[in-house]
Scaffold this motif. Structure first.
Motif, PDB file in Angstrom:
ATOM      1  N   PHE A   1     -11.076  -6.773  -6.568  1.00 55.21           N
ATOM      2  CA  PHE A   1     -11.425  -6.652  -5.146  1.00 55.21           C
ATOM      3  C   PHE A   1     -12.700  -7.427  -4.823  1.00 55.21           C
ATOM      4  O   PHE A   1     -13.229  -7.319  -3.729  1.00 55.21           O
ATOM      5  CB  PHE A   1     -11.588  -5.180  -4.763  1.00 55.21           C
ATOM      6  CG  PHE A   1     -10.269  -4.458  -4.651  1.00 55.21           C
ATOM      7  CD1 PHE A   1      -9.615  -4.381  -3.440  1.00 55.21           C
ATOM      8  CD2 PHE A   1      -9.666  -3.907  -5.770  1.00 55.21           C
ATOM      9  CE1 PHE A   1      -8.385  -3.745  -3.337  1.00 55.21           C
ATOM     10  CE2 PHE A   1      -8.435  -3.278  -5.681  1.00 55.21           C
ATOM     11  CZ  PHE A   1      -7.794  -3.193  -4.456  1.00 55.21           C
TER      12      PHE A   1
ATOM     13  N   CYS B   1      -5.392   4.638  -2.665  1.00 57.66           N
ATOM     14  CA  CYS B   1      -3.944   4.568  -2.853  1.00 57.66           C
ATOM     15  C   CYS B   1      -3.226   4.325  -1.530  1.00 57.66           C
ATOM     16  O   CYS B   1      -2.094   3.845  -1.518  1.00 57.66           O
ATOM     17  CB  CYS B   1      -3.416   5.842  -3.510  1.00 57.66           C
ATOM     18  SG  CYS B   1      -3.348   7.267  -2.402  1.00 57.66           S
TER      19      CYS B   1
ATOM     20  N   VAL C   1       0.826  -1.194   0.000  1.00 53.36           N
ATOM     21  CA  VAL C   1       0.000   0.000   0.000  1.00 53.36           C
ATOM     22  C   VAL C   1       0.868   1.254   0.000  1.00 53.36           C
ATOM     23  O   VAL C   1       0.603   2.201  -0.725  1.00 53.36           O
ATOM     24  CB  VAL C   1      -0.937  -0.004   1.216  1.00 53.36           C
ATOM     25  CG1 VAL C   1      -1.695   1.305   1.319  1.00 53.36           C
ATOM     26  CG2 VAL C   1      -1.918  -1.153   1.105  1.00 53.36           C
TER      27      VAL C   1
ATOM     28  N   MET D   1     -13.434   3.284  -2.009  1.00 53.83           N
ATOM     29  CA  MET D   1     -13.738   2.020  -2.670  1.00 53.83           C
ATOM     30  C   MET D   1     -15.071   1.470  -2.163  1.00 53.83           C
ATOM     31  O   MET D   1     -15.860   0.917  -2.929  1.00 53.83           O
ATOM     32  CB  MET D   1     -12.608   1.031  -2.402  1.00 53.83           C
ATOM     33  CG  MET D   1     -11.316   1.411  -3.115  1.00 53.83           C
ATOM     34  SD  MET D   1      -9.876   0.639  -2.354  1.00 53.83           S
ATOM     35  CE  MET D   1      -9.677  -0.797  -3.354  1.00 53.83           C
TER      36      MET D   1
ATOM     37  N   ALA E   1     -16.789  10.664  -1.265  1.00 51.42           N
ATOM     38  CA  ALA E   1     -15.468  10.301  -0.744  1.00 51.42           C
ATOM     39  C   ALA E   1     -14.456  10.108  -1.858  1.00 51.42           C
ATOM     40  O   ALA E   1     -13.404   9.534  -1.637  1.00 51.42           O
ATOM     41  CB  ALA E   1     -15.582   9.028   0.090  1.00 51.42           C
TER      42      ALA E   1
ATOM     43  N   LYS F   1      -3.983   6.601   1.561  1.00 53.46           N
ATOM     44  CA  LYS F   1      -3.957   7.825   2.360  1.00 53.46           C
ATOM     45  C   LYS F   1      -4.408   7.553   3.793  1.00 53.46           C
ATOM     46  O   LYS F   1      -3.761   7.986   4.757  1.00 53.46           O
ATOM     47  CB  LYS F   1      -4.871   8.891   1.723  1.00 53.46           C
ATOM     48  CG  LYS F   1      -4.478   9.258   0.295  1.00 53.46           C
ATOM     49  CD  LYS F   1      -5.343  10.363  -0.272  1.00 53.46           C
ATOM     50  CE  LYS F   1      -6.804   9.969  -0.465  1.00 53.46           C
ATOM     51  NZ  LYS F   1      -7.021   8.907  -1.473  1.00 53.46           N
ATOM     52  N   SER F   2      -5.515   6.835   3.944  1.00 56.19           N
ATOM     53  CA  SER F   2      -5.990   6.541   5.294  1.00 56.19           C
ATOM     54  C   SER F   2      -4.970   5.692   6.046  1.00 56.19           C
ATOM     55  O   SER F   2      -4.754   5.857   7.249  1.00 56.19           O
ATOM     56  CB  SER F   2      -7.334   5.824   5.243  1.00 56.19           C
ATOM     57  OG  SER F   2      -8.300   6.648   4.639  1.00 56.19           O
TER      58      SER F   2
ATOM     59  N   GLU G   1     -10.022  13.434   5.197  1.00 56.28           N
ATOM     60  CA  GLU G   1     -11.187  13.943   4.463  1.00 56.28           C
ATOM     61  C   GLU G   1     -12.262  14.491   5.408  1.00 56.28           C
ATOM     62  O   GLU G   1     -13.400  14.026   5.400  1.00 56.28           O
ATOM     63  CB  GLU G   1     -11.788  12.852   3.573  1.00 56.28           C
ATOM     64  CG  GLU G   1     -10.703  12.215   2.710  1.00 56.28           C
ATOM     65  CD  GLU G   1     -11.217  11.648   1.404  1.00 56.28           C
ATOM     66  OE1 GLU G   1     -12.426  11.733   1.155  1.00 56.28           O
ATOM     67  OE2 GLU G   1     -10.393  11.139   0.638  1.00 56.28           O
TER      68      GLU G   1
ATOM     69  N   GLU H   1     -11.459  -4.404   4.202  1.00 50.58           N
ATOM     70  CA  GLU H   1     -10.184  -4.315   3.494  1.00 50.58           C
ATOM     71  C   GLU H   1     -10.219  -3.263   2.395  1.00 50.58           C
ATOM     72  O   GLU H   1      -9.282  -3.146   1.614  1.00 50.58           O
ATOM     73  CB  GLU H   1      -9.831  -5.670   2.882  1.00 50.58           C
ATOM     74  CG  GLU H   1      -9.570  -6.744   3.916  1.00 50.58           C
ATOM     75  CD  GLU H   1      -9.284  -8.083   3.276  1.00 50.58           C
ATOM     76  OE1 GLU H   1      -8.206  -8.645   3.513  1.00 50.58           O
ATOM     77  OE2 GLU H   1     -10.138  -8.577   2.517  1.00 50.58           O
TER      78      GLU H   1
HETATM   79  N1  LIG Z   1      -7.567  -3.604   6.880  1.00 46.53           N
HETATM   80  C1  LIG Z   1      -7.190  -3.777   5.625  1.00 46.53           C
HETATM   81  N2  LIG Z   1      -6.856  -5.012   5.190  1.00 46.53           N
HETATM   82  C2  LIG Z   1      -6.474  -5.203   3.911  1.00 46.53           C
HETATM   83  N3  LIG Z   1      -6.395  -4.247   2.988  1.00 46.53           N
HETATM   84  C3  LIG Z   1      -6.707  -2.993   3.355  1.00 46.53           C
HETATM   85  C4  LIG Z   1      -7.116  -2.698   4.683  1.00 46.53           C
HETATM   86  N4  LIG Z   1      -7.362  -1.371   4.757  1.00 46.53           N
HETATM   87  C5  LIG Z   1      -7.136  -0.865   3.526  1.00 46.53           C
HETATM   88  N5  LIG Z   1      -6.739  -1.845   2.682  1.00 46.53           N
HETATM   89  C6  LIG Z   1      -6.371  -1.674   1.267  1.00 46.53           C
HETATM   90  O1  LIG Z   1      -5.340  -0.723   1.244  1.00 46.53           O
HETATM   91  C7  LIG Z   1      -5.513   0.168   0.180  1.00 46.53           C
HETATM   92  C8  LIG Z   1      -5.411   1.595   0.684  1.00 46.53           C
HETATM   93  O2  LIG Z   1      -6.458   1.859   1.588  1.00 46.53           O
HETATM   94  P1  LIG Z   1      -6.648   3.285   2.227  1.00 46.53           P
HETATM   95  O3  LIG Z   1      -7.844   3.214   3.066  1.00 46.53           O
HETATM   96  O4  LIG Z   1      -5.385   3.690   2.886  1.00 46.53           O
HETATM   97  O5  LIG Z   1      -6.926   4.155   0.922  1.00 46.53           O
HETATM   98  P2  LIG Z   1      -7.250   5.715   0.790  1.00 46.53           P
HETATM   99  O6  LIG Z   1      -6.147   6.292   0.084  1.00 46.53           O
HETATM  100  O7  LIG Z   1      -7.595   6.249   2.112  1.00 46.53           O
HETATM  101  O8  LIG Z   1      -8.528   5.680  -0.157  1.00 46.53           O
HETATM  102  P3  LIG Z   1      -9.840   6.593  -0.135  1.00 46.53           P
HETATM  103  O9  LIG Z   1      -9.491   7.879  -0.705  1.00 46.53           O
HETATM  104  O10 LIG Z   1     -10.773   5.826  -0.989  1.00 46.53           O
HETATM  105  O11 LIG Z   1     -10.275   6.677   1.289  1.00 46.53           O
HETATM  106  C9  LIG Z   1      -6.830  -0.143  -0.465  1.00 46.53           C
HETATM  107  O12 LIG Z   1      -6.584  -0.787  -1.694  1.00 46.53           O
HETATM  108  C10 LIG Z   1      -7.497  -1.115   0.454  1.00 46.53           C
HETATM  109  O13 LIG Z   1      -8.109  -2.140  -0.287  1.00 46.53           O
END
Ligand SMILES: Nc1ncnc2c1ncn2[C@@H]1O[C@H](COP(=O)(O)OP(=O)(O)OP(=O)(O)O)[C@@H](O)[C@H]1O
Ligand SMILES: Nc1ncnc2c1ncn2[C@@H]1O[C@H](COP(=O)(O)OP(=O)(O)OP(=O)(O)O)[C@@H](O)[C@H]1O
Ligand SMILES: [Mg+2]
Ligand SMILES: [Mg+2]
Lengths: 266, 322, 254, 254, 266
Positions: E130, A45, A23, E142, E167, A47-48, A163, E137
């Motif tokens: 996915f 991508c 990630v 997403m 979002a 971020k969270s 966000e 996850e």
């Molecule tokens: N607990 C988890 N177990 C497995 N995969 C995860 C988990 N949490 C997130 N992911 C995967 O990690 C990737 C990044 O997740 P994340 O939540 O960091 O994205 P983001 O950048 O915050 O996206 P968004 O803008 O949609 O919130 C995603 O592809 C997600 O499928």
């Protein structure tokens, strides 16, 4: 002076049943004390994930996160966090929800002061009169605003926001942008702001970090040279300088999403 | 007891084998009449949940004295050799083990049991001795249909005619049947002791460690017990009154009847009339052990002297009930 | 109106139940010793009302004492099992094994270990029989707590105990109260088991026994009904607590 | 590694428990009739192993049958109480009252109503004693179901039963399994209560009784341990089901 | 032809411990068959409440909601709904979550067809790969995309979406806007879209309804005359006509929020 937030070569992968999902990949972000780092990047991508690492809720596979010159291995009391999903404790009123961090961080603070502080913040985000409601009686945007109050109620040194304005209409959002700037002037803090609104990133950020698609790495860093003097004004967003910054960010995000940068239309 | 004070009170909590029913009344009467106090004993009587409850209470020393079935005691001592408990005064010279049937269902003599249904709770004391009874009366177990029943359903099933007879204690089953509306004339009580079963019944038991240290107290206790039974035979009403005080919801009439049955059938036998309450006949004891062997497999060689000791019995005249 | 319904519905339900019971006995013509009917009971109550009062009180306080212990110990155990996987894996089988053992058979053992300590034995048994549902519910509540909730406090560096107190406990309060309702009834059974199996002449169990020795079947049923009523009273006490502490969880509609 | 821990931890816990038990008996010098020690048990098992096998089987199948009934009826009752406020208000007190009545006292009533139907009586009692936790947990799961979840299906015009099947049931499965773990142990107690109080010469309860009549204390303790082991076996069966149906609910960490 | 969705003088108030909170006040909205109604309004004004009324999840205090010429008194199978908070069933994989409505609405549909349909939609929103993940996850964005798939999987006549793209980053969002138009062309449906993004309302809406602040009433209705022929193109948003429409909407929203309309700066 070293930077207050240092993210040094952080790499992380989630373990999933069908193998690890990388990630974050060698991510580097530095935020000097009192500054505001905006992070943008395509959905999913990472971020969270980044916010969870900075908050100490997770440990990176490799690389290090430092806050205040100390390596982060577990959560800190002086961090405030607004989660992407603004979960409220259903059994507490809005006011009680906002007060929660004070109960942990400042157990000796008199109740009256806590309430005063929470009411002040709720008023700031336009939720006066909703103090005694249950979370289920609030609309999505109202919950998100309350969640923001909860993140800052204990005057954290470091504020991490995922966000925080996603569910708000343009005007409420712009109001809160300004509120953020006013708060910063009054109670300085260092912040990481995740957003998908480029105008937000330019208006609030001192630096904007564009992350690449998953696995995310620091693809582009922009130092925001916001037009105008003193407290930033919304009008500044409509200057050619801002337009130029926004155009650059759009282009970078398109690259991050693995597309050809399209014609600049905005 | 503290050295030097020969007349100090001795605490002797007394563990009964069962609830506060008619046959327990003599002990309360003894208490109320001050017979224990006369012996410088402080006695508190506790109810129990069967001989198997009372025996360990005494064996552990928590209760120096108790009241329990000597046949259960034999098994207990066989399984737990060396446990400091023994019987010291026989109360039910004739055990109340009985087969209770209904004449209207064709049960009047042991021979009538053949071909009929016998209700028996598996853990019942009387049922445990039934094979002896059957052997002594030439009954083949194969001819009898045994229906396992629970204690609470035993008499109701007989009352409803689901079974023709049941095993049980004479005074319990008979009176329960009467309470359920079965005519007295219809009830036939086959006391096993009247039909070749030589076993003894309930006795006062003692913790032998305690008895070794306080022989006078134990003898004094037995004296008071005998006095209690004597007084109860003389004045059953007073005995029942003493009981009702401890079990206010009890039915005085019924308990009096129960007490009377116990006295007539189990306590005041010819042997007791002649020798006084509490002693045993060694030959009968030997025979009882022999009979027991047919229903229980001893782990160790049985030894009558382990089960009963007459050394604490007071003089015979103190044990005469009339 | 809603108030009225809250009181009227349970009462109506109970009346219907009593009527059905009476009818059942009457139609089948069952004698007392098979099943006493409600109309037999008033006599028993009026005759022994004093015993019922003192017996109820004795049974009640022991039950409440045991239940209080069960809440404390059950919550503690549940916390341990909820927070630690190892504790969960190790303790669960032991607890289940312990619970599968009929408590009736433990009463004599307990009675022998603590001879004469009737109050202690009774409270102990009420406790032993009733802590398990509470431990299970707290343990499950903790181990299935949505991480979103937990993270709110974790991000502030709160300790596990604080997270439990501020998040897990209130969040699982509805299930906790559900378990408490089960435990209330179990604690009653525990108290009575001792009163009946290892009799010490106190409580409603003793009254039941004396009904049994006298073949006074209406008295026995009257005791059972008194036990049920006590159970219902305690249940409503739990409901009152639930209204205060977990009222938020009740969903409208349905 | 994790696999290994899953097996090793419970076994270690049990071994520690057995060692503590042995030590307790040894230090206090308790004779068998106060408390038998684990070292006394192998003799009992080797001597009566055949009886243990048949008794266990008889106890087990009745327990499972009663438990199955309890799951079906408990779920049904829980659904009724979860969906209808009136049913909840009306049924709860009755159920609580019924549950506060010691089941030991009901065994004779049941035995008299269905004379000689030993299997039926036993299964019935296992059922009666164990359905309540399941009904409570399903009822609470339904009545506290977050409306967000419910609305997903409601907006499609799905029936209440469908909502229950697709949303409420899976969502409350962790609590349901928690309740099932409590019910498993209760069902065992129900079966044994009948085997001991209204003996019909079958099952482990009968073996316990014969230990009792013969003052064979190690045998009695051996039966109790066998019951505990059966309970643990059933518990792991429930855990296996839980892994299959509610594995998603287990949160990592902690 | 009467309109497919008719909201006639709907008034609603929530009962709260301190008296009723009026949320909707004499609201009127009509959407002809096959058209797209975009609804904008300040945070907390009552937009989500409106979606619940249209879906039949709640009954209005007064006024009526009609779908397909029938009065709505309870939910309909032919409605698809994307909630503001994209709750996923945690015990199901993403694919199973998306399939859920088919299990209710088309129980006889072969499993293979269901899976195919769900996979097709997931690919459309960029979630290929996915399908077998658990909701936990997925990232916030997403999950929101998966929730959208769930709303349309059973080809509903009427689609109600409550901030379905809130979002998402700008590009993912714009991609999905186009996807919506393509879907409409292929499988026509009538839609109500709640949004706080004015560009979104103009790009997707045939009509834009501006609600006033709480209690919400229909303050302004705009008929969108989107520049260009055929399928709408993103470029259209950057024409003067679109800019004019956006300016009008901004002004209306400012009025809705009870402010003086400010200078038009965008
Ligand atoms: N607990 C988890 N177990 C497995 N995969 C995860 C988990 N949490 C997130 N992911 C995967 O990690 C990737 C990044 O997740 P994340 O939540 O960091 O994205 P983001 O950048 O915050 O996206 P968004 O803008 O949609 O919130 C995603 O592809 C997600 O499928
Ligand atoms: N269940 C409820 N009980 C009481 N009040 C409620 C309830 N749900 C919503 N409200 C109130 O109704 C008002 C409108 O809520 P609604 O969710 O419809 O707003 P919204 O327009 O969707 O806002 P947002 O854009 O922030 O999502 C809010 O002020 C909220 O406090
Ligand atoms: Mg995110
Ligand atoms: Mg909303």
């Amino acid at each position: 002076m070293t930077d207050l937030i240092q993210i040094k070569g952080v790499t992380h992968a989630y373990r999933t049943p069908n193998g690890p999902l990388p990630v974050l990949d060698d991510l580097n972000i530095n935020v000097p004390e009192g500054e505001f780092a905006a992070v943008v990047g395509p959905s999913g991508c990472g971020k969270s994930t980044l916010t969870r690492l900075v908050a100490g809720l997770m440990k990176p596979d490799s690389g290090e996160v430092w806050l205040h010159g100390k390596r982060v291995t577990s959560p800190r009391k002086t961090v405030g966090m607004a989660f992407q999903n603004p979960v409220m404790l259903e059994w507490r009123t809005i006011l009680q929800n906002v007060i929660l961090p004070l109960e942990i961080v400042a157990p000796s603070m008199p109740r009256k002061d806590r309430v005063a502080r929470a009411e002040e913040l709720l008023a700031l985000v336009g939720l006066s009169g909703f103090e005694d409601k249950r979370p289920s009686e609030l609309s999505g945007g109202m919950r998100q605003r309350a969640s923001l109050c909860r993140a800052i109620v204990h005057k954290p040194d470091v504020l991490i926001m995922d966000e925080p304005f996603g569910a708000l209409d343009a005007f409420t959002r712009e109001d809160l942008w300004q509120t953020m700037h006013e708060l910063r002037a009054k109670e300085p803090f260092t912040a990481v702001l995740i957003t998908h609104d480029l105008r937000e990133s330019v208006y609030l950020g001192d630096q904007v970090f564009v992350l690449s698609g998953r696995p995310a790495t620091t693809q582009y860093v922009m130092n925001v040279d916001y037009p105008g003097e003193g407290l930033r004004k919304l009008d500044g967003l409509y200057t050619p300088e801002a337009a130029q910054m926004l155009a650059t960010l759009r282009e970078q995000i398109q690259i991050a999403q693995g597309r050809q940068p399209g014609p600049e239309v905005h | 007891t503290v050295a030097g004070t020969a007349h100090a009170q001795t605490d002797m909590p007394f563990a009964l084998d069962w609830k506060f029913e008619g046959p327990a009344a003599p002990y309360f009467l003894a208490l109320d009449n001050g017979l224990f106090a006369d012996q410088e004993l402080t006695v508190e009587i506790s109810e129990g949940a069967g001989s198997l409850d009372a025996i360990p209470k005494v064996a552990t020393g928590a209760y120096p004295v108790g009241f329990a079935d000597i046949n259960s005691l034999m098994r207990f001592l066989d399984q737990n050799p060396g446990a400091p408990v023994t019987a010291i005064m026989m109360i039910y010279d004739k055990p109340p083990f009985a087969v209770v049937g209904r004449k209207s269902l064709g049960v009047e003599t042991p021979a009538d049991l053949a071909g009929k249904v016998l209700g028996a709770p598996p853990p019942d004391g009387a049922w445990a001795q039934f094979p002896i009874f059957a052997a002594e009366n030439d009954l083949s177990m194969e001819d009898i249909t045994v229906e396992p029943v629970g204690f609470p359903t035993r008499e109701p099933m007989l009352a409803e005619g689901q079974v023709a007879s049941v095993t049980g204690f004479s005074f319990s089953s008979t009176l329960n049947l009467k309470r359920l509306g079965v005519e007295e004339d219809d009830i036939s009580v086959l006391l096993m002791a009247d039909h070749g079963v030589e076993l003894y019944g309930n006795a006062i038991i003692v913790n032998t460690d305690f008895a070794g240290e306080n022989p006078e107290a134990v003898t004094g206790f037995l004296t008071a017990i005998a006095g209690g039974w004597k007084a109860a035979m003389e004045d059953p009403e007073a005995a029942i009154e003493a009981l009702i005080e401890r079990n206010p919801a009890a039915n005085a009439e019924l308990e009096k009847e129960r007490l009377q049955m116990a006295i007539d059938d189990n306590v005041y036998t010819d042997f007791v009339a002649e020798n006084g309450l509490g002693g045993i006949d060694d030959d009968r004891m030997t025979a009882a052990i022999e009979q027991t062997k047919s229903v229980y497999e001893f782990q160790n060689e049985p030894d009558a002297s382990l089960y009963f000791s007459s050394e604490y019995l007071p003089d015979a005249d103190a044990r005469m009930l009339k | 109106m809603e108030r009225f319904q809250k009181v009227a519905v349970p009462i109506a339900a109970i009346l219907i139940f009593v009527a059905l019971w009476e009818a059942l006995v009457w139609v089948n013509g069952w004698p007392d010793y098979v099943m006493a009917s409600p109309s037999d009971l008033p006599a028993a109550y009026s005759r022994f009302w004093e015993l019922f009062l003192t017996g109820s009180w004795q049974t009640l306080w022991r039950t409440v004492a045991g239940l209080t212990l069960a809440v404390v110990a059950g919550t503690g155990l549940g916390m341990i099992m909820g927070f630690s996987r190892i504790a969960r894996d190790g303790l669960y089988p032991l607890l289940v094994g312990f619970n599968a053992v009929p408590k009736a058979t433990l009463v004599p053992v307990l009675a022998l270990l603590f001879i004469g300590q009737h109050d202690f034995n009774t409270v102990m048994m009420a406790f032993l029989i009733s802590f398990f549902p509470i431990a299970v519910s707290v343990g499950i509540g903790l181990s299935t707590l949505e991480p979103e909730y937990r993270d709110i406090l974790r991000s502030l560096g709160a300790s596990k105990v604080t997270i439990f107190r501020k998040i897990a406990l209130p969040k699982t309060l509805p299930e906790f109260f559900g378990a408490l309702k089960v435990s209330v009834t179990l604690a009653f059974i525990g108290t009575n088991l001792v009163e009946i199996i290892s009799p010490h002449g106190r409580g409603l169990g003793a009254l039941f026994l004396s009904g049994q020795t006298n073949s006074n079947y209406p008295l026995m049923f009257a005791v059972l009904i008194a036990l049920a009523v006590l159970g219902i009273i305690l249940y409503y006490a739990v409901v009152a607590l639930e209204k205060i502490f977990a009222g938020w969880a009740e969903r409208p509609g349905g």
